[in-house]
Design a protein around this motif. Structure first.
Motif, PDB file in Angstrom:
ATOM      1  N   LYS A   1     -12.248  27.689  -6.841  1.00  0.00           N
ATOM      2  CA  LYS A   1     -11.349  26.551  -7.006  1.00  0.00           C
ATOM      3  C   LYS A   1     -10.722  26.190  -5.664  1.00  0.00           C
TER       4      LYS A   1
ATOM      5  N   ASN B   1     -14.835  36.011  -7.426  1.00  0.00           N
ATOM      6  CA  ASN B   1     -16.038  36.029  -6.597  1.00  0.00           C
ATOM      7  C   ASN B   1     -15.826  36.681  -5.235  1.00  0.00           C
TER       8      ASN B   1
ATOM      9  N   PHE C   1      -9.406  35.265  -6.866  1.00  0.00           N
ATOM     10  CA  PHE C   1     -10.756  34.773  -7.111  1.00  0.00           C
ATOM     11  C   PHE C   1     -11.699  35.938  -7.390  1.00  0.00           C
TER      12      PHE C   1
ATOM     13  N   HIS D   1     -19.005  30.286  -2.986  1.00  0.00           N
ATOM     14  CA  HIS D   1     -19.474  30.293  -4.376  1.00  0.00           C
ATOM     15  C   HIS D   1     -19.062  29.002  -5.080  1.00  0.00           C
ATOM     16  N   PRO D   2     -19.948  28.390  -5.849  1.00  0.00           N
ATOM     17  CA  PRO D   2     -19.620  27.106  -6.485  1.00  0.00           C
ATOM     18  C   PRO D   2     -18.475  27.167  -7.485  1.00  0.00           C
ATOM     19  N   ASP D   3     -18.148  28.349  -7.989  1.00  0.00           N
ATOM     20  CA  ASP D   3     -17.053  28.460  -8.966  1.00  0.00           C
ATOM     21  C   ASP D   3     -15.671  28.606  -8.328  1.00  0.00           C
TER      22      ASP D   3
END
Length: 279
Positions: free
Chosen positions: A116, A80, A78, A112-114
């Protein structure tokens, strides 16, 4: 030496009216535990067994999947947050001198909204992980679900443990466990078994807080042993690692130079590099 058990009811999540005397008594008990042992069991915190079980149940569903279904959520996948995600069996060596730890983990290290998350049969996994404790993306605070699968001790590598000897990295850790196996290193040099106390939260001091307090509070080495021969039970725990903001400069609070200044983020990166040095 044994790990003290302290009633936290005077300042639990559900308590509103706390007297000065109650707070004074509680602070004295906690100070004694953290300066003499480094660990303490807290009863009556307001965190329910049902809440803990909910996190463990959701996590176990994830861990029991085939590895190929867990792989897309691997740690370092990820952008982020490099610490977010699944850690496979034997990937981490909390004691770098031993073989890889016989455990899996899932680190909830980013909101974080991104990011998965697992879906389908695990559609509630994200919500459950996020709801247990609040955290910020400005620091390395992490909710870590841990799964220790059945072990055939005869087939384990020489010196291999479920979790190698280590101290935690941040300020404090809250640990919830469903069985015994954890051992804590005492000041006399021996490892003592930490019991599994229903409804109690095991709290320990971590390295940055020991540095911050110039060793007034102690961060203690601990480990998780292999189960006895013939014991095929699994073990689960949930650890909440509390970290200062990444940019926070950790200096000795008494003004001494016992430890050099370090930012919390840099210290965390250094410790991660040691745990994953051979992976």
């Amino acid at each position: 030496m044994s790990i003290p058990v302290v009633d936290f009811g005077a300042y639990s999540l559900s308590e509103e009216d706390v007297t000065d005397e109650q707070m004074r008594h509680l602070s004295q008990e906690l100070k004694a535990a953290f300066t003499e042992v480094g660990f303490v069991f807290l009863r009556n915190t307001g965190i329910t067994r049902e809440e803990v079980d909910r996190v463990m149940d959701a996590s176990k569903k994830f861990f029991l999947q085939p590895d190929e279904l867990k792989q897309p959520f691997s740690r370092k996948s990820f952008a982020n947050n490099a610490n977010h995600g699944w850690v496979s069996l034997e990937t981490e060596r909390l004691n770098p001198r031993r073989p890889g730890d016989l455990k899996e983990a899932f680190n909830t290290a980013s909101l974080h909204p991104d990011i998965k998350w697992p879906s389908g049969a695990l559609a509630d996994f994200e919500e459950i992980q996020k709801s247990f404790f609040l955290r910020s993306d400005k620091n390395g605070t992490t909710l870590r679900s841990l799964y220790y699968p059945p072990v055939n001790s005869d087939k384990a590598k020489e010196g291999q443990l479920r979790c190698g000897e280590h101290s935690d990295y941040g300020t404090i850790t809250l640990l919830f466990q469903n069985s015994e196996g954890l051992q804590v290193h005492s000041r006399s040099g021996e490892f003592i078994c930490a019991p599994s106390i229903p409804e109690a939260v095991l709290i320990n001091i971590a390295d940055l807080l020991q540095r911050w307090t110039s060793d007034q509070l102690i961060s203690v080495v601990h480990r998780v042993l292999l189960p006895p021969a013939g014991d095929s039970r699994t073990r689960q725990s949930v650890a909440f690692f509390v970290q200062p903001d990444d940019e926070a400069l950790i200096t000795c609070c008494d003004g001494s130079n016992k430890y050099p200044p370090v930012t919390a983020g840099d210290y965390l990166i250094e410790r991660f590099s040691e745990s994953y040095v051979r992976t």
